[in-house]
Design an enzyme around this catalytic site. Structure first.
Site, mmCIF file in Angstrom:
data_model
loop_
_atom_site.group_PDB
_atom_site.id
_atom_site.type_symbol
_atom_site.label_atom_id
_atom_site.label_comp_id
_atom_site.label_asym_id
_atom_site.label_seq_id
_atom_site.Cartn_x
_atom_site.Cartn_y
_atom_site.Cartn_z
ATOM 1 N N PHE A 218 0.840 -1.208 0.000
ATOM 2 C CA PHE A 218 0.000 0.000 0.000
ATOM 3 C C PHE A 218 0.866 1.244 0.000
ATOM 4 O O PHE A 218 1.775 1.374 0.818
ATOM 5 C CB PHE A 218 -0.920 0.024 1.232
ATOM 6 C CG PHE A 218 -2.114 -0.872 1.115
ATOM 7 C CD1 PHE A 218 -3.313 -0.397 0.614
ATOM 8 C CD2 PHE A 218 -2.026 -2.207 1.480
ATOM 9 C CE1 PHE A 218 -4.408 -1.237 0.475
ATOM 10 C CE2 PHE A 218 -3.112 -3.062 1.347
ATOM 11 C CZ PHE A 218 -4.313 -2.566 0.841
ATOM 12 N N HIS A 219 0.575 2.153 -0.958
ATOM 13 C CA HIS A 219 1.317 3.403 -0.982
ATOM 14 C C HIS A 219 0.546 4.547 -1.643
ATOM 15 O O HIS A 219 0.983 5.686 -1.600
ATOM 16 C CB HIS A 219 2.638 3.217 -1.747
ATOM 17 C CG HIS A 219 2.445 3.052 -3.223
ATOM 18 N ND1 HIS A 219 2.045 1.859 -3.789
ATOM 19 C CD2 HIS A 219 2.575 3.932 -4.253
ATOM 20 C CE1 HIS A 219 1.945 2.015 -5.091
ATOM 21 N NE2 HIS A 219 2.254 3.255 -5.409
ATOM 22 N N ARG A 220 -0.628 4.282 -2.227
ATOM 23 C CA ARG A 220 -1.360 5.316 -2.962
ATOM 24 C C ARG A 220 -1.816 6.421 -2.007
ATOM 25 O O ARG A 220 -2.335 6.139 -0.915
ATOM 26 C CB ARG A 220 -2.600 4.726 -3.624
ATOM 27 C CG ARG A 220 -2.285 3.695 -4.687
ATOM 28 C CD ARG A 220 -2.132 4.310 -6.036
ATOM 29 N NE ARG A 220 -1.726 3.314 -7.027
ATOM 30 C CZ ARG A 220 -1.134 3.599 -8.170
ATOM 31 N NH1 ARG A 220 -0.900 4.845 -8.477
ATOM 32 N NH2 ARG A 220 -0.790 2.649 -9.007
ATOM 33 N N ARG A 253 6.687 5.749 2.521
ATOM 34 C CA ARG A 253 5.613 6.750 2.624
ATOM 35 C C ARG A 253 4.530 6.291 3.594
ATOM 36 O O ARG A 253 3.989 7.074 4.387
ATOM 37 C CB ARG A 253 5.017 6.960 1.224
ATOM 38 C CG ARG A 253 3.807 7.864 1.171
ATOM 39 C CD ARG A 253 3.045 7.677 -0.146
ATOM 40 N NE ARG A 253 2.068 8.718 -0.314
ATOM 41 C CZ ARG A 253 2.273 9.832 -0.999
ATOM 42 N NH1 ARG A 253 3.432 10.039 -1.583
ATOM 43 N NH2 ARG A 253 1.329 10.737 -1.095
ATOM 44 N N ASP A 297 -2.850 -1.725 -3.411
ATOM 45 C CA ASP A 297 -3.335 -0.615 -4.245
ATOM 46 C C ASP A 297 -2.342 -0.338 -5.372
ATOM 47 O O ASP A 297 -2.390 0.687 -6.025
ATOM 48 C CB ASP A 297 -3.594 0.651 -3.416
ATOM 49 C CG ASP A 297 -2.354 1.167 -2.697
ATOM 50 O OD1 ASP A 297 -1.230 0.693 -2.988
ATOM 51 O OD2 ASP A 297 -2.507 2.060 -1.829
#
Length: 377
Positions: A218-220, A253, A297
């Protein structure tokens, strides 16, 4: 004998999985000389040497070392530095891949210097302009000269946008070339990785059951930049981890925002969620192959799971890779759907599919054949 100079541009880690098969086919090519340019848009010094070694590609010929910045600053820096590269190398073509800032920036530079450009992964559309990647796709395809696509829907998108059919080449998926080429090598490694707290070693069959865990990425911004959404995700991950262990090689992030919003300690408190640093390519495809499902994502993992027929749950409202849904094992869901969908998978009712056309490990060879035709080699 005339030599045709081809610049291959990579700006982020996933780009190298797409570039690597082309580098392999072009190795020692008699007439086409590739120049690998890394813009340095995303750069992890710790992982860099490992990554090039695992993909069996040389260090980039040129590294622009742009680094992180706002979209405007980063794009401007890439353009300024890449223009000098083009003026020095004088390429016969610039090929860009994917949809990062480097993709659009380098295409703009080449187009204004009247250098023919080719875009691999052209025509992908999410229809969501809040995603910076969608803007990059649209800009790149508006000014490119040749278009290499991965699926029929991408061809249709380009034709609907006014691109002549004769400029479009559906050749398959370079990510799958890399996947198939490296799976055997991935199986031979000793896959023991430390959790972020250093207290656990994660290893298949010892820590994680083969085929009995989920892998997450997950990073969006839409998922990890908003505290309420991220809190819902943490709660969902924690709940399903009571039924199935989760391996989470976590993006910097995401770590940063978890700590910023006071959620990191909550996530780390779940015994069956294994938080690790980002892992090498071989380790990652190994853990995907042996997982029960992926929760993500990301874009690339939708394709890799489709090729391996592993159920993939994508937490996004849309995807630029709809072929992974129409034909593959991918499914778009919301945060609220996580528990229900994971339980379906654990009951053996997860989504399965087939491998799309030309996702056969031979895409790079087909693309180079087209390049030879274009260069009259």
């Amino acid at each position: 004998m005339e030599e045709y100079r081809l610049i291959l541009v990579a700006g982020a880690r996933p780009n190298f999985m797409k570039i690597a098969p082309l580098m392999h086919v072009l190795r020692n090519h008699q007439k086409i000389k590739p120049y690998l340019v890394h813009t340095g848009q995303h750069y992890d010094e710790k992982m860099s040497d490992l990554f090039f070694r695992q993909l069996d590609i040389p260090e980039p010929d040129i590294n622009l070392e742009v680094g992180s910045a706002s979209h405007a600053v980063q794009t401007a820096l890439i353009m300024e530095r890449f223009e000098k590269v083009c003026l020095n190398v004088k390429p016969h073509m610039v090929m860009v891949v994917g949809d990062v800032n480097s993709t659009a920036a380098c295409t703009l530079v080449a187009a204004k210097l009247h250098i023919p450009t080719a875009h691999y992964e052209a025509g992908l559309r999410s229809r969501d302009r809040s995603m910076p990647e969608e803007i990059n796709r649209l800009v790149t395809d508006a000014i490119s000269d040749y278009f290499f696509t991965t699926s029929v829907d991408a061809d249709e998108n380009l034709i609907n946008e006014g691109i002549p059919q004769k400029k479009i080449y559906m050749m398959g998926n370079l990510m799958i070339d890399s996947l198939y080429e490296h799976l055997k090598k991935a199986e031979s490694l000793n896959h023991a990785i430390q959790t972020l707290d250093g207290k656990k070693t994660v290893q298949l069959d010892k820590t994680l059951p083969d085929g009995g865990y989920g892998i997450m990425t997950f990073h969006r911004p839409s998922n990890v930049d908003e505290p309420e959404t991220l809190a819902k995700l943490v709660n969902g991950w924690g709940t399903i981890s009571k039924d199935v262990p989760l391996l989470f090689p976590i993006h910097p992030r995401t770590v940063k925002n978890l700590k910023k919003f006071g959620l990191y300690d909550i996530l780390a408190s779940y015994d069956s969620i294994y938080l690790t640093e980002p892992v090498g390519y071989l380790e990652f495809i190994y853990f995907i192959r042996h997982s029960a499902f992926a929760l993500t994502d990301s874009g690339g993992i939708q394709e890799e799971t489709t090729a391996l027929n592993i159920p993939c749950l994508t937490i996004r409202p849309s995807t630029e890779r709809p072929v992974t849904i129409w034909e593959g094992s991918n499914k778009l869901i919301t945060v609220d759907d996580i528990e229900k969908e994971v339980r379906l998978i654990l009951k053996g009712k997860g989504k399965t599919g087939k491998t799309p056309k030309f996702w056969d490990g031979q895409t790079a060879r087909r693309i180079v054949d087209i390049l030879e035709d274009i260069f009259y080699v």
